[in-house]
Design an enzyme around this catalytic site. Structure first.
Site, PDB file in Angstrom:
ATOM      1  N   PRO A   1      14.406  14.004 102.967  1.00 16.57           N
ATOM      2  CA  PRO A   1      13.762  14.390 104.222  1.00 16.57           C
ATOM      3  C   PRO A   1      14.794  14.847 105.252  1.00 16.57           C
ATOM      4  O   PRO A   1      15.916  14.354 105.264  1.00 16.57           O
ATOM      5  CB  PRO A   1      13.067  13.114 104.704  1.00 16.57           C
ATOM      6  N   GLU A   2      14.404  15.776 106.104  1.00 15.62           N
ATOM      7  CA  GLU A   2      15.296  16.223 107.173  1.00 15.62           C
ATOM      8  C   GLU A   2      14.954  15.467 108.456  1.00 15.62           C
ATOM      9  O   GLU A   2      14.000  14.689 108.497  1.00 15.62           O
ATOM     10  CB  GLU A   2      15.183  17.746 107.325  1.00 15.62           C
TER      11      GLU A   2
ATOM     12  N   LYS B   1      19.224  11.316 109.957  1.00 14.08           N
ATOM     13  CA  LYS B   1      18.365  10.818 108.887  1.00 14.08           C
ATOM     14  C   LYS B   1      18.270   9.293 108.895  1.00 14.08           C
ATOM     15  O   LYS B   1      17.792   8.700 107.937  1.00 14.08           O
ATOM     16  CB  LYS B   1      18.882  11.345 107.551  1.00 14.08           C
TER      17      LYS B   1
ATOM     18  N   ARG C   1      29.409   7.404 114.328  1.00 15.23           N
ATOM     19  CA  ARG C   1      29.961   8.214 113.231  1.00 15.23           C
ATOM     20  C   ARG C   1      29.075   9.413 112.897  1.00 15.23           C
ATOM     21  O   ARG C   1      29.436  10.220 112.041  1.00 15.23           O
ATOM     22  CB  ARG C   1      30.226   7.342 112.000  1.00 15.23           C
TER      23      ARG C   1
ATOM     24  N   ASN D   1      18.727  20.858 103.990  1.00 13.67           N
ATOM     25  CA  ASN D   1      18.865  22.110 103.253  1.00 13.67           C
ATOM     26  C   ASN D   1      17.925  23.211 103.743  1.00 13.67           C
ATOM     27  O   ASN D   1      18.268  24.382 103.683  1.00 13.67           O
ATOM     28  CB  ASN D   1      18.613  21.824 101.770  1.00 13.67           C
TER      29      ASN D   1
ATOM     30  N   ARG E   1      24.185  21.362  97.236  1.00 16.10           N
ATOM     31  CA  ARG E   1      22.761  21.695  97.303  1.00 16.10           C
ATOM     32  C   ARG E   1      22.605  23.202  97.136  1.00 16.10           C
ATOM     33  O   ARG E   1      23.551  23.956  97.352  1.00 16.10           O
ATOM     34  CB  ARG E   1      22.170  21.275  98.663  1.00 16.10           C
TER      35      ARG E   1
END
Ligand SMILES: [Zn+2]
Length: 272
Positions: A2-3, A52, A124, A165, A261
């Site tokens: 999932p984005e 995410k 981070r 992606n 990817r």
């Protein structure tokens, strides 16, 4: 995977269903059972997302902390109304109250963490176009120092958080940018345009719970073409359209492996 728009939507959905209610917290699978017992019958105060990563904030008064969730490739979240069905033994985390339940299965991460541990995760990660506190300049400073391709940098969560992606392929197409250009050649003006486009596209993604990336003049209706058929839903220019005709120039969309990817792009339209 999932984005970011999916994770921000989940934060909204968890909040809408459970915020400010005492929640019955269980881990039918058992891996989160000790933490679930600590959280059980405390209140869900808030939910937060960064890229995410999803954070469920419990019981500020007694301060049990945050449930940190990363879905990874296989994690799934399912909401439903009560009465909840008997959980299967694949459910890592179930929340339930008088009106709703939600099951989490197969996440890469589901852990109870403290405020400082949550802050370390924010520190981070790169700026997230969906967060109001995001600083796009922080992303450009890293991009402008890098020889990596812009397509690889957009997937690096330390550079920019939440882009996956689909958004990387689509935003590069929308700006006519060659995905193989080194980051250090991306001008501040180009980055500014990419960032603000991502903000708009990803906000729409949260609203609609899917990715639509084509401009109004390129929708199936406007172009009198058949709509896309794909389990990702949404209209796109290049994602998963390898060897099909570009909506703008008619040349075949290309694909190649980049940053582990599949990258999709139109070599004719993306020469900048
Ligand atoms: Zn094209």
């Amino acid at each position: 995977m999932p984005e970011g728009h999916t994770i921000h939507r989940l934060a909204q959905d968890y909040t809408a269903a459970f915020a400010r209610t005492a929640v019955h917290v269980t881990s039918p699978q058992g891996k989160f059972a000790d933490s679930a017992a600590l959280l059980d019958h405390t209140a869900l105060d808030t939910a937060d997302a960064h890229g995410k990563h999803l954070f469920l904030g419990f019981g500020a008064a007694e301060n049990p902390g945050w449930v940190h969730i990363h879905l990874g490739l296989f994690g799934k979240v399912t909401f439903g109304p009560t009465p909840a069905p008997p959980p299967t033994d694949t459910v890592r985390l179930r929340l339930a109250n008088d009106t709703a339940y939600v099951d989490l299965r197969g996440p890469t991460t589901c852990a109870l963490i403290t405020d400082p541990e949550k802050q370390a995760i924010h520190d981070r990660l790169g700026p997230d176009p969906l967060r109001p506190d995001a600083d796009p300049g922080a992303a450009h400073r890293r991009i402008s120092r890098s020889r990596s391709t812009i397509a690889a940098l957009l997937m690096d969560q330390k550079v920019i958080a939440g882009v996956g992606n689909v958004y990387r392929a689509e935003v590069l197409f929308r700006h006519g940018i060659d995905p193989y250009r080194p980051g250090r050649d991306i001008t501040p003006a180009e980055w500014h345009a990419i960032w603000h486009d991502l903000v708009a596209l990803m906000r729409e993604g949260v609203r609609n719970n899917r990715i639509d990336a084509v401009r109004p003049e390129h929708t199936p209706e406007a172009m009198n073409r058949p709509p896309r058929v794909d389990d990702h839903g949404g209209e796109v220019y290049v994602y998963r359209r390898a060897n099909q005709s570009c909506h703008l120039c008619g040349d075949p969309i290309r694909t190649a492996d980049l940053a582990a990817r599949n990258l999709f792009w139109c070599p004719t339209c993306q020469q900048q």
